[in-house]
Design an enzyme around this catalytic site. Structure first.
Site, PDB file in Angstrom:
ATOM      1  N   ASP A 237      72.486 -57.458  29.798  1.00  0.00           N
ATOM      2  CA  ASP A 237      71.718 -56.585  28.915  1.00  0.00           C
ATOM      3  C   ASP A 237      70.251 -57.005  28.911  1.00  0.00           C
ATOM      4  O   ASP A 237      69.932 -58.180  28.717  1.00  0.00           O
ATOM      5  CB  ASP A 237      72.303 -56.679  27.499  1.00  0.00           C
ATOM      6  CG  ASP A 237      71.750 -55.635  26.550  1.00  0.00           C
ATOM      7  OD1 ASP A 237      71.328 -54.564  27.024  1.00  0.00           O
ATOM      8  OD2 ASP A 237      71.747 -55.890  25.329  1.00  0.00           O
TER       9      ASP A 237
ATOM     10  N   SER B  65      73.351 -49.968  16.160  1.00  0.00           N
ATOM     11  CA  SER B  65      73.712 -50.653  14.913  1.00  0.00           C
ATOM     12  C   SER B  65      73.128 -49.928  13.711  1.00  0.00           C
ATOM     13  O   SER B  65      71.919 -49.702  13.636  1.00  0.00           O
ATOM     14  CB  SER B  65      73.200 -52.099  14.928  1.00  0.00           C
ATOM     15  OG  SER B  65      73.921 -52.887  15.841  1.00  0.00           O
TER      16      SER B  65
END
Length: 284
Positions: A82, A211
């Protein structure tokens, strides 16, 4: 083989209309949680780590433990790099067994971003390794990646088509109003922009900064072509808040086999929720 590329799982998600969650992990416990929960729900899984995570936990440790867990639970999974920025770093990790990569050149001008991403694609595809890249730029904080909101840029749909054509990437991370970290106020996602990108780009799209997003926003993004949903901060908050609460109630506790359990359970609830929202339960 249990450590796989994310390309086929994202293409399957694209055709079936769901998304695959990419959960950022940091240590043994967080890795256990995401693999065990995905196995219970028979969900495809991408285990993600930033450069900081691999430095902290150890590249070989992550690959070995993830591989052992994948075999134990009969759950093929992708270990995903990532927000990696260095071709040399990516090369070394691919040679160590990684088969899913995000090269982040979003801080460069368009032409430089294309050149960097193309060099990574040329290398990775020789090893059947999938490549994700970002066009536009998300604001917020994730590990060592800090982008002020004033420097955030939305993805240009026409540039997205050129970017995909010139680089040969397997998935495209889009900037449509999300940010890394948790949101101080409810974000306003540009779904019209996402629909324009979807109309011009035929590869799976990736949503970073999920999130704290409303579930309805995630579902709408999936309906408009998002096939991978990244979650990091929400997992860390659930885990650490449960640890803090445990020590408040048990100030003399010192056995990690005990105090890690409520933290893992709290994180597991977030993982279960995300898998449910992504619509990928039972999709193995």
């Amino acid at each position: 083989m249990f450590i796989i590329s994310s390309k086929n799982m994202l293409q399957k998600a694209q055709h079936a209309g769901y998304a695959v969650p990419a959960f950022n992990i940091h240590n043994l416990e967080t890795l256990q949680v995401v693999v065990e929960t995905a196995a219970e729900m028979r969900s495809p899984l991408i285990v993600a780590g930033t450069p900081g995570t691999f430095s902290y936990a150890g590249m070989g440790n992550i690959v070995a433990i993830a591989g052992d867990l994948a075999r134990e639970y009969n759950l093929p999974l992708a270990i995903h790099l990532d927000h990696h920025e260095s071709l040399a770093d990516i090369e070394s990790k691919v040679m160590a067994g990684i088969r899913s990569v995000m090269i982040d050149g979003s801080h460069f001008p368009f032409e430089e971003n294309v050149a960097l991403v193309k060099s990574v694609v040329d290398f990775c595809h020789r090893y059947d390794t999938s490549v994700e890249a970002e066009l536009g730029r998300l604001g917020g904080i994730e590990d060592d990646l800090v982008v002020d909101s004033k420097d955030a840029l939305y993805t240009n749909p026409q540039q997205a088509r050129e970017f995909v054509a010139h680089t040969g990437i397997d998935s495209l991370a889009v900037a449509i109003g999300t940010a890394h970290g948790m949101y101080a106020a409810e974000p306003k996602l540009d779904f019209e922009r996402l629909a324009e990108i979807r109309a011009l780009v035929d590869i799976p799209l990736v949503l970073h900064g999920a999130s704290g997003l409303p579930e309805s926003d995630i579902r709408q993004a999936i309906s408009l072509g998002v096939c991978k949903v990244n979650v990091a901060t929400e997992l860390k908050i659930a885990f650490s808040d449960a640890l803090k609460e445990y020590f408040l109630q048990n100030p003399k506790a010192n056995d990690p086999r005990h105090y890690m359990q409520p933290a893992k359970q709290a994180m597991k609830e977030v993982v279960r929720k995300v898998i449910h929202v992504c619509g990928c339960e039972g999709q193995l």
